[in-house]
Design an enzyme around this catalytic site. Structure first.
Site, PDB file in Angstrom:
ATOM      1  N   ASN A 271      -2.156  -2.580  13.142  1.00  0.00           N
ATOM      2  CA  ASN A 271      -3.615  -2.438  13.076  1.00  0.00           C
ATOM      3  C   ASN A 271      -4.109  -1.200  13.826  1.00  0.00           C
ATOM      4  O   ASN A 271      -4.940  -0.442  13.326  1.00  0.00           O
ATOM      5  CB  ASN A 271      -4.297  -3.699  13.627  1.00  0.00           C
ATOM      6  CG  ASN A 271      -3.937  -4.935  12.821  1.00  0.00           C
ATOM      7  OD1 ASN A 271      -3.310  -4.836  11.765  1.00  0.00           O
ATOM      8  ND2 ASN A 271      -4.311  -6.103  13.320  1.00  0.00           N
TER       9      ASN A 271
ATOM     10  N   TYR B  64      -9.546  -6.686  12.784  1.00  0.00           N
ATOM     11  CA  TYR B  64      -8.907  -6.150  11.585  1.00  0.00           C
ATOM     12  C   TYR B  64      -8.848  -7.209  10.487  1.00  0.00           C
ATOM     13  O   TYR B  64      -8.568  -8.381  10.738  1.00  0.00           O
ATOM     14  CB  TYR B  64      -7.481  -5.668  11.900  1.00  0.00           C
ATOM     15  CG  TYR B  64      -6.769  -5.173  10.652  1.00  0.00           C
ATOM     16  CD1 TYR B  64      -6.885  -3.851  10.243  1.00  0.00           C
ATOM     17  CD2 TYR B  64      -6.021  -6.043   9.852  1.00  0.00           C
ATOM     18  CE1 TYR B  64      -6.277  -3.407   9.075  1.00  0.00           C
ATOM     19  CE2 TYR B  64      -5.408  -5.614   8.683  1.00  0.00           C
ATOM     20  CZ  TYR B  64      -5.534  -4.291   8.297  1.00  0.00           C
ATOM     21  OH  TYR B  64      -4.940  -3.851   7.151  1.00  0.00           O
TER      22      TYR B  64
ATOM     23  N   SER C 123     -13.336  25.875 -27.213  1.00  0.00           N
ATOM     24  CA  SER C 123     -13.422  24.653 -28.005  1.00  0.00           C
ATOM     25  C   SER C 123     -12.307  24.670 -29.028  1.00  0.00           C
ATOM     26  O   SER C 123     -11.922  25.721 -29.534  1.00  0.00           O
ATOM     27  CB  SER C 123     -14.783  24.610 -28.718  1.00  0.00           C
ATOM     28  OG  SER C 123     -14.700  23.765 -29.844  1.00  0.00           O
TER      29      SER C 123
ATOM     30  N   THR D 152     -40.376  26.186 -10.648  1.00  0.00           N
ATOM     31  CA  THR D 152     -40.683  24.818 -10.221  1.00  0.00           C
ATOM     32  C   THR D 152     -40.859  24.053 -11.540  1.00  0.00           C
ATOM     33  O   THR D 152     -41.352  24.630 -12.521  1.00  0.00           O
ATOM     34  CB  THR D 152     -41.969  24.722  -9.363  1.00  0.00           C
ATOM     35  OG1 THR D 152     -43.056  25.231 -10.127  1.00  0.00           O
ATOM     36  CG2 THR D 152     -41.851  25.524  -8.068  1.00  0.00           C
ATOM     37  N   HIS D 153     -40.432  22.829 -11.556  1.00  0.00           N
ATOM     38  CA  HIS D 153     -40.431  22.018 -12.794  1.00  0.00           C
ATOM     39  C   HIS D 153     -39.667  22.725 -13.913  1.00  0.00           C
ATOM     40  O   HIS D 153     -39.953  22.507 -15.086  1.00  0.00           O
ATOM     41  CB  HIS D 153     -41.861  21.708 -13.253  1.00  0.00           C
ATOM     42  CG  HIS D 153     -42.751  21.246 -12.148  1.00  0.00           C
ATOM     43  ND1 HIS D 153     -42.894  19.929 -11.799  1.00  0.00           N
ATOM     44  CD2 HIS D 153     -43.522  21.952 -11.279  1.00  0.00           C
ATOM     45  CE1 HIS D 153     -43.725  19.822 -10.784  1.00  0.00           C
ATOM     46  NE2 HIS D 153     -44.124  21.044 -10.431  1.00  0.00           N
TER      47      HIS D 153
ATOM     48  N   GLN E  45      -7.264  -2.160   4.191  1.00  0.00           N
ATOM     49  CA  GLN E  45      -6.258  -1.376   3.473  1.00  0.00           C
ATOM     50  C   GLN E  45      -6.890  -0.641   2.280  1.00  0.00           C
ATOM     51  O   GLN E  45      -6.367   0.372   1.824  1.00  0.00           O
ATOM     52  CB  GLN E  45      -5.145  -2.312   2.996  1.00  0.00           C
ATOM     53  CG  GLN E  45      -4.001  -1.612   2.294  1.00  0.00           C
ATOM     54  CD  GLN E  45      -2.783  -2.517   2.187  1.00  0.00           C
ATOM     55  OE1 GLN E  45      -2.133  -2.800   3.180  1.00  0.00           O
ATOM     56  NE2 GLN E  45      -2.491  -2.990   1.001  1.00  0.00           N
TER      57      GLN E  45
ATOM     58  N   LYS F 277      -8.213   3.457   2.007  1.00  0.00           N
ATOM     59  CA  LYS F 277      -7.463   4.707   1.846  1.00  0.00           C
ATOM     60  C   LYS F 277      -7.695   5.426   0.531  1.00  0.00           C
ATOM     61  O   LYS F 277      -7.921   6.642   0.520  1.00  0.00           O
ATOM     62  CB  LYS F 277      -5.968   4.437   2.045  1.00  0.00           C
ATOM     63  CG  LYS F 277      -5.676   4.168   3.488  1.00  0.00           C
ATOM     64  CD  LYS F 277      -4.275   3.709   3.731  1.00  0.00           C
ATOM     65  CE  LYS F 277      -4.239   2.895   5.004  1.00  0.00           C
ATOM     66  NZ  LYS F 277      -5.114   1.680   4.967  1.00  0.00           N
TER      67      LYS F 277
ATOM     68  N   ASN G 241     -17.073  27.574 -22.644  1.00  0.00           N
ATOM     69  CA  ASN G 241     -17.764  26.488 -21.953  1.00  0.00           C
ATOM     70  C   ASN G 241     -17.579  26.554 -20.433  1.00  0.00           C
ATOM     71  O   ASN G 241     -16.495  26.847 -19.956  1.00  0.00           O
ATOM     72  CB  ASN G 241     -17.238  25.137 -22.456  1.00  0.00           C
ATOM     73  CG  ASN G 241     -17.514  24.929 -23.932  1.00  0.00           C
ATOM     74  OD1 ASN G 241     -18.535  25.405 -24.439  1.00  0.00           O
ATOM     75  ND2 ASN G 241     -16.612  24.253 -24.617  1.00  0.00           N
TER      76      ASN G 241
ATOM     77  N   LYS H 173     -17.033  29.341 -28.900  1.00  0.00           N
ATOM     78  CA  LYS H 173     -17.458  28.709 -27.659  1.00  0.00           C
ATOM     79  C   LYS H 173     -16.764  29.224 -26.406  1.00  0.00           C
ATOM     80  O   LYS H 173     -15.572  29.480 -26.406  1.00  0.00           O
ATOM     81  CB  LYS H 173     -17.212  27.190 -27.729  1.00  0.00           C
ATOM     82  CG  LYS H 173     -18.128  26.449 -28.659  1.00  0.00           C
ATOM     83  CD  LYS H 173     -19.601  26.509 -28.280  1.00  0.00           C
ATOM     84  CE  LYS H 173     -19.951  25.561 -27.169  1.00  0.00           C
ATOM     85  NZ  LYS H 173     -19.862  24.159 -27.557  1.00  0.00           N
TER      86      LYS H 173
ATOM     87  N   SER I  26       0.819  -1.221   0.000  1.00  0.00           N
ATOM     88  CA  SER I  26       0.000   0.000   0.000  1.00  0.00           C
ATOM     89  C   SER I  26       0.849   1.265   0.000  1.00  0.00           C
ATOM     90  O   SER I  26       0.315   2.371  -0.007  1.00  0.00           O
ATOM     91  CB  SER I  26      -0.927   0.010   1.218  1.00  0.00           C
ATOM     92  OG  SER I  26      -0.185  -0.182   2.408  1.00  0.00           O
TER      93      SER I  26
HETATM   94  N1  ARG Z   1      -1.151  -1.350   5.359  1.00  0.00           N
HETATM   95  C1  ARG Z   1      -2.092  -1.857   6.308  1.00  0.00           C
HETATM   96  C2  ARG Z   1      -3.428  -1.127   6.143  1.00  0.00           C
HETATM   97  O1  ARG Z   1      -3.462  -0.174   5.494  1.00  0.00           O
HETATM   98  C3  ARG Z   1      -1.611  -1.659   7.710  1.00  0.00           C
HETATM   99  C4  ARG Z   1      -2.119  -2.668   8.664  1.00  0.00           C
HETATM  100  C5  ARG Z   1      -1.621  -4.009   8.311  1.00  0.00           C
HETATM  101  N2  ARG Z   1      -1.842  -4.967   9.333  1.00  0.00           N
HETATM  102  C6  ARG Z   1      -1.636  -6.244   9.098  1.00  0.00           C
HETATM  103  N3  ARG Z   1      -1.823  -7.051  10.060  1.00  0.00           N
HETATM  104  N4  ARG Z   1      -1.309  -6.689   7.916  1.00  0.00           N
HETATM  105  O2  ARG Z   1      -4.430  -1.517   6.659  1.00  0.00           O
END
Ligand code: ARG
Length: 464
Positions: free
Chosen positions: A115, A322, A282, A160-161, A327, A330, A290, A288, A28
């Site tokens: 976590n 968890y 355009s 209205t409408h 993940q 995000k 826009n 134009k 991630s």
């Molecule tokens: N990158 C993980 C997340 O965004 C962090 C937590 C990971 N925990 C784990 N036990 N793999 O959630």
């Protein structure tokens, strides 16, 4: 540990490395590195607590503080090397810290888990994002209010409408949006309350065997409270869902306003012009101009609505506590923050760039028999039951339509053929100004009421 598995901090029990695809699939860091400030902030608060509770030594804390300073500088300057071999922002930072300060870096993770760490980071991040958004909403509402004040007495057709209904003032119309975005601000502020609670200390899910002091960590990080239950603390993403819900509704309001801006800018309507810097041309049609900004904002509403749906779906099947699914919280969250922030910023800038075309608004008002209800009210006030008055006015409108004129242009003797109750004083109610002025109660469109509403709004914003 074999050398092939050695990239991961958790690789001790593994006998083969993860495949490159799996590594890419599970990492991630490409997107969660955005959380680096919060991650360091949370780690420092945790380390100070560990030292205060004698779980790590004062020397270890000093090393961690010094090392984190270097890490922060490296990230800031761009010298930091992010690696997907280290999965996420947390492990990247911890590994680098350890490279700089040695064993103390390895003690940082005592009594915590990624976590509770990640849950803490996101809450810190979102809290700041909400604060920035609240400020932007205030700036945007101030711009709406300034324009409303300028146009407090400018008549335009209310629809209205999408059919001409009754006269309103443009100021009154803008104040409707002022109200919508006020409710949005309330929702973000409310979501902030539940965001601003500390998960750290929940560790992986069950808490920790160390004598931690969660209240001290909360205090250092400015959290209002500590999450009560460790399982809930690591698995809860309600705050992110609430944020996306507030964002989706805010964008829905932006989208409604955008639709009106596009309509008002259409040359056939021509109620407003938007400063050139918010428009584009355009590549083929030289004439134009826009309204790209409102159009894009209207379009971007879809992606934020989508993020809300993504997070609801992300959570719906998850057992406690968890799960790696989390993940996936995000990217939707970050994109919602970015979209809402940029949109508000641009709208706060664009509103002062709107120039109003009062003649076009007035011309539109003479085309739709906008004061017909006023005539019906006039007759009803003289004793005709409203339903009968409605019918009489309907006939008058039909006549005016045949003659190609508006109601106030009908001569008195012509008007009197529809009701003998009609007298010379009817023209006071048939004019746009008369119609507006008559709606003089709290929340009405009479210019004096609009000005009073603006004064109330100013006081409200001053208290923000
Ligand atoms: N990158 C993980 C997340 O965004 C962090 C937590 C990971 N925990 C784990 N036990 N793999 O959630």
């Amino acid at each position: 540990m074999t050398s092939s598995t050695s990239g991961y901090t958790w690789a001790g029990r593994f006998s083969e490395p993860v495949s490159t695809l799996v590594k890419r699939y599970t990492a991630s860091v490409e997107f969660d590195r955005r959380l680096w400030r919060q991650d360091i902030q949370g780690s420092l608060a945790h380390a100070r607590m560990l030292a205060r509770q004698n779980i790590i030594s004062a020397d270890d804390l000093a090393d961690i503080e010094r090392g984190m300073q270097t890490v922060a500088e490296e990230i800031e300057s761009g010298a930091f090397v992010w690696s997907i071999d280290l999965e996420d922002v947390h492990l990247n930072i911890e590994k680098r810290l350890t490279a700089i300060i040695g064993d103390a870096g390895k003690r940082l993770h005592t009594g915590r888990s990624r976590n509770d760490q990640v849950a803490t980071d996101i809450r810190l991040y979102l809290r700041d994002a909400v604060d920035a958004i609240l400020q932007l909403i205030t700036a945007f509402r101030t711009a709406l209010l300034d324009l409303a004040e300028q146009e407090a007495a400018t008549p335009m057709p209310g629809f209205t409408h999408l059919q001409v209904a009754q006269p309103v003032t443009f100021g009154h119309h803008l104040l409707a949006y002022f109200e919508m975005f006020g409710r949005d601000a309330e929702r973000f502020a409310d979501c902030r309350k539940r965001t601003n609670r500390l998960p750290l200390g929940a560790a992986a899910l069950a808490g920790t065997t160390y004598p931690i002091d969660r209240a001290y960590v909360a205090e250092q990080l400015g959290f209002d409270a500590v999450c009560e239950n460790s399982l809930d603390a690591v698995s809860d993403r309600d705050f992110a869902i609430e944020f996306c819900a507030a964002s989706a509704l805010l964008m829905t309001h932006i989208s409604r306003l955008s639709e009106e801006l596009v309509l008002w800018m259409n040359p056939r309507v021509g109620f407003i012009r938007i400063a050139d810097r918010f428009c584009t041309g355009s590549s083929i049609m030289p004439q134009k101009k826009n309204p790209d900004v409102p159009e894009l904002a209207r379009g971007k509403t879809g992606r934020v609505n989508g993020h809300l749906m993504a997070l609801l779906t992300l959570m719906k099947g998850q057992p406690l506590a968890y799960n790696k699914d989390n993940q996936e919280d995000k990217e939707p969250l970050f994109d919602a923050v970015d979209t809402v922030t940029d949109t508000l910023r641009i709208f706060a800038d664009m509103v002062p760039g709107i120039s109003v075309q009062p003649e076009a608004m007035r011309a539109a008002l003479t085309q739709g028999f906008a004061t017909a209800t006023d005539l019906a009210d006039y007759l009803a006030k003289k004793g005709l039951p409203f339903r009968d008055a409605h019918e009489a006015v309907g006939l008058a409108v039909k006549r005016a339509e045949q003659l190609g004129i508006d109601l106030p242009q009908l001569p008195l003797d012509e008007l009197q053929t529809f009701s003998s109750l009609i007298a010379e004083d009817v023209y006071a109610v048939l004019t746009v100004e008369g119609s507006l002025a008559a709606r003089s109660h709290f929340g009405g469109t009479a210019p004096e009421q609009v000005k009073a509403a603006i004064a109330r709004a100013r006081r409200l914003l001053a208290a923000c």
